[in-house]
Design an enzyme around this catalytic site. Structure first.
Site, PDB file in Angstrom:
ATOM      1  N   LYS A  98       0.393  -1.071  -0.076  1.00  0.00           N
ATOM      2  CA  LYS A  98      -0.062  -0.193  -0.126  1.00  0.00           C
ATOM      3  C   LYS A  98       0.718   1.322   0.398  1.00  0.00           C
ATOM      4  O   LYS A  98       0.424   1.832  -0.696  1.00  0.00           O
ATOM      5  CB  LYS A  98      -0.681   0.233   0.497  1.00  0.00           C
ATOM      6  CG  LYS A  98      -1.914  -0.660   1.201  1.00  0.00           C
ATOM      7  CD  LYS A  98      -2.639  -0.260  -0.002  1.00  0.00           C
ATOM      8  CE  LYS A  98      -4.291  -1.383   0.489  1.00  0.00           C
ATOM      9  NZ  LYS A  98      -5.076  -0.853  -0.149  1.00  0.00           N
ATOM     10  N   SER A 138      -9.411  -0.335   6.783  1.00  0.00           N
ATOM     11  CA  SER A 138      -9.022  -1.314   7.113  1.00  0.00           C
ATOM     12  C   SER A 138      -7.234  -1.421   8.034  1.00  0.00           C
ATOM     13  O   SER A 138      -7.474  -2.337   8.882  1.00  0.00           O
ATOM     14  CB  SER A 138      -9.197  -2.726   6.666  1.00  0.00           C
ATOM     15  OG  SER A 138      -8.386  -3.230   5.134  1.00  0.00           O
ATOM     16  N   GLY A 158     -15.990 -13.263   1.019  1.00  0.00           N
ATOM     17  CA  GLY A 158     -16.726 -11.521   0.508  1.00  0.00           C
ATOM     18  C   GLY A 158     -15.988 -11.848  -1.455  1.00  0.00           C
ATOM     19  O   GLY A 158     -15.138 -11.324  -1.220  1.00  0.00           O
ATOM     20  N   ASP A 164     -17.009 -10.411  -3.426  1.00  0.00           N
ATOM     21  CA  ASP A 164     -17.523  -9.815  -4.406  1.00  0.00           C
ATOM     22  C   ASP A 164     -17.273  -9.282  -5.698  1.00  0.00           C
ATOM     23  O   ASP A 164     -18.075  -9.556  -7.346  1.00  0.00           O
ATOM     24  CB  ASP A 164     -17.868  -8.524  -3.639  1.00  0.00           C
ATOM     25  CG  ASP A 164     -16.665  -7.715  -3.637  1.00  0.00           C
ATOM     26  OD1 ASP A 164     -16.158  -8.310  -2.695  1.00  0.00           O
ATOM     27  OD2 ASP A 164     -16.196  -6.831  -4.360  1.00  0.00           O
ATOM     28  N   SER A 177       1.295 -10.272  -0.424  1.00  0.00           N
ATOM     29  CA  SER A 177       0.606  -8.104  -0.784  1.00  0.00           C
ATOM     30  C   SER A 177       1.456  -7.633   1.094  1.00  0.00           C
ATOM     31  O   SER A 177       1.292  -6.678   0.907  1.00  0.00           O
ATOM     32  CB  SER A 177      -0.952  -7.692  -0.606  1.00  0.00           C
ATOM     33  OG  SER A 177      -1.406  -8.289   0.957  1.00  0.00           O
TER      34      SER A 177
END
Lengths: 332, 332
Positions: free
Chosen positions: A61, A86, A221, A223, A317
Site C-alpha cells: 500500500k 482497514s 467476500g 464480490d 501483499s
C-alpha cells in the site's frame, strides 16, 4: 485526483505505472523475490513470490499512497490528506504524508489490528493536524465519513483503491517482479477493492502480452467474482473473514473496468486455507505474512489453481498482523 | 577429518574459507542481507543482518556440513556419515548426505524440536542405512554414542563444530556478508560450540584487518566466556536456555584457539532478551528467527554492545523452531 489521460477507456495505462515507478525510486523498497523448492514441488510449477510484506510499513500500500501524495499541489500539501482504511492504507498514507511533510487524518475501523493503529499513530507523531478517527465497520459508511471530513477540513481524500494514482503505484510491484525474473505465464494477486490487481494487470500485460492474471478473494467476500459474472459491480455485506485487508464490499468504479478487461478470472479460498498458508510461510520460508497476504499463495499451495509446468508470479501483499493474533493462527 | 595445513597454529586459515565457498557455490543459498531503519535508530549504528534463517534447511549449518561431506572419499561416501546434534547440524548433515547420495545416521536429543526431527527424517527418506538415534541430553554423552556407532558401522563421524572443514564452511556466511556490504567495524556472532564464530572470525579478519569480532552466548550457558577468562576450555553442565542451538557444554579443541586469537570478547543475553528480539524480528522485519538465531541481534537491540556510529554485521543463524513453541514466544 482524476487521471489526465484515458487509456483505451481505462483509468490507467502502462505509462502511469512507469511514472509511478520513477517517483518511488529510492523511496519504496525494491522488495525481494523469493522462491521455495517445497512450494514448487507441491504445485508442479515455478513460483516467484514478490515479498511486499517486506515493503516499507509492511505492505504494498505504500507504493500507491506515496505515488498519489507525491503529486499533490503545494496548497493540497499544506491542507493535508485524509483517508479511510482497514489498516494498511492508513499506515501507508500516514508514512507517505510524513515523508512528504503534510498532515494526515485517517478514518479506521475500531476493530483494526492494534499493531496497525499503533504504527499509524507512530507515523503521525508530532505532526500538527494529524489524527485517527475510529468508526464501526459493520454499521457506519467509511466513505461518507471520509467525504464529510474532507469537505469540512479542506483536505484531499485519497481512497484506498479507487484512484488512478493509487492503482498506478500498486502496479509497480508486479512490474519489478517481471523485470527481475523475466516473462511469466501467470500472475496471481489478492483482491480487495481491486487497486493492486488492476495496477498489476496493466503492468503485467504491458510486459508480457498474453499473460494470464488471476485474482483471489476470500470465500466469504467474493464480490469481485460475483461482479465479473454479472457484468456489473455487485455490493455485498461486509464479509466476515480473517483477511481483514479484503473485507471490501465492492470493486471500484475505476478498478472494475480494468479487472473486466485484463483479469482472466477470480478464485476464492477459505479462512482455513489462509491459515495453512500462513503456517507454510512461517515454517518453510521463515516469513510473517498477514492473512490477506496469503490469498494468492493459498490458491496455489492448496491446488485451487493448476500451475503444472508454468512460471507463476505470486504477490505476497503484506505482513502486518498483531503478534498475539498471529500466534493464534500458528497453533491448532 | 584433519586439516592438511596448519595456519599459524590454528585449524583453518583464509584459504580454507575460500575453498569452502567454491564448493558451496550453486549449492548453498547466497542468503540476503537485510537492514532495518528501526534497528538502526534504536542502536545508533548501521546493522547488516545476514539472514541464515533463509539458508537451505533453515540455518547456516548446511554450509559446514556440505563442505565436510563434499570432501569424503568414495569409500567414505559408500559407508556414509554419522553426526550428533541438537537439531540443525542433524538436518544439515541429512540434507548434505542426500545431495551427495550417501546414508546418514543422526544422534539427536529426545527433546529436539519436533520440526527438526521431522525435517531430518524427511531428508533421510528412502535412503537405505539412514536413521535417527535418540538420546537424553541431560543424562547421556552424545559424543560417546556417536563415536561408538561410527566404529560399529564404519561410518565417518562429522562433529557439529570441532572440525576444520565444518568451521571453514560456516565461515562462508561472514565472507559473503562482508563481500556484499563492504568493510565492517564489528561482526557479532552467536556462540555454541564455536564453529560459526571461528569460521566467521577467520573470514572477517582476512577481509578487514582490525575488525572487532564479538561472540554472544546465552546467560545460562556462558562456557566460552568462562574459558576465555580462564585461558582454557571450561566444561559446564548442559545449560537450560531457550537457545537450543547453544546448549553446548564446552568449546572445541579446534574452535577455542581460533576464538582466543581472533574474537575480542563474549557477551551474554538472557532468555527474556531473546524473546523480545524474536518479537522484533517478527513484528518489524517479518522474519521467523529461532531463539539461538536471536543471540547476536539481542546483544545489539538490547544495548549490551554499544555500536553508535559503527557499521555492524549481525549473523542471524537460523529459523528452525516448532510453530507451537514459536507462537508461545510471541505472546505474553
Amino acid at each position: 485526483m482524476a487521471s489526465a489521460a484515458s487509456h483505451d477507456g481505462l483509468a490507467i495505462g502502462p505509462g502511469d505505472i512507469e511514472r509511478a515507478a520513477a517517483r518511488l525510486e529510492g523511496v519504496a523498497h525494491r522488495t525481494p523475490v523469493r522462491t521455495s523448492r517445497t512450494a514448487d514441488e507441491r504445485c508442479g510449477g515455478a513460483l516467484y513470490f514478490k515479498c511486499e510484506n517486506l515493503q516499507r510499513m509492511g505492505a504494498f500500500k505504500f507504493r500507491g499512497a506515496y505515488n498519489a501524495l507525491a503529486q499533490f499541489s503545494p496548497a493540497q500539501r499544506r491542507a493535508g490528506v485524509i483517508a479511510y482504511s482497514s489498516g494498511n492504507h492508513a499506515q501507508a498514507i500516514a508514512l507517505a504524508a510524513r515523508l512528504l511533510d503534510m498532515p494526515s487524518v485517517l478514518v479506521m475501523p475500531v476493530d483494526s489490528p492494534r499493531s496497525k493503529l499503533a504504527a499509524t499513530r507512530g507515523y503521525q507523531a508530532g505532526r500538527r493536524g494529524s489524527e485517527i478517527v475510529l468508526y464501526d465497520r459493520f454499521r457506519e459508511d467509511r466513505e461518507a465519513i471520509g467525504a464529510r471530513l474532507a469537505a469540512e477540513r479542506g483536505m484531499t481524500l485519497v481512497p484506498p483503491y479507487d484512484d488512478a494514482q493509487v492503482m498506478a503505484g500498486q502496479g509497480t510491484a508486479a512490474a519489478e517482479l517481471i523485470d527481475e525474473v523475466g516473462p511469466l505465464d501467470l500472475l496471481v494477486v489478492c483482491v480487495g477493492g481491486g487497486g493492486l490487481i488492476a495496477g498489476s494487470a496493466v503492468a503485467a500485460h504491458a510486459r508480457v502480452p498474453g499473460i494470464e492474471v488471476v485474482g483471489v478473494e476470500p470465500e466469504a467476500g467474493n464480490d469481485t467474482q460475483l461482479s465479473l459474472a454479472r457484468g456489473e459491480i455487485v455490493h455485498i455485506e461486509t464479509p466476515h473473514t480473517i483477511a481483514d485487508g479484503a473485507q471490501t464490499q465492492h470493486s471500484g468504479r475505476l478498478t472494475f473496468p480494468v479487472i473486466q478487461r485484463l483479469v482472466a478470472r477470480i478464485e476464492t479460498v477459505s479462512d482455513e486455507q489462509l491459515v495453512r498458508t500462513m503456517r507454510f510461510f512461517a515454517e518453510r520460508m521463515k516469513m510473517v505474512v498477514e492473512p490477506t497476504g496469503c490469498l494468492a499463495a493459498a490458491a496455489l499451495l492448496e491446488g485451487t489453481i493448476d500451475v503444472h509446468g508454468r512460471r507463476v508470479g505470486v504477490i505476497v501483499s503484506g505482513g502486518n498482523v498483531d503478534l498475539a493474533r498471529y500466534a493464534g493462527f500458528l497453533v491448532d
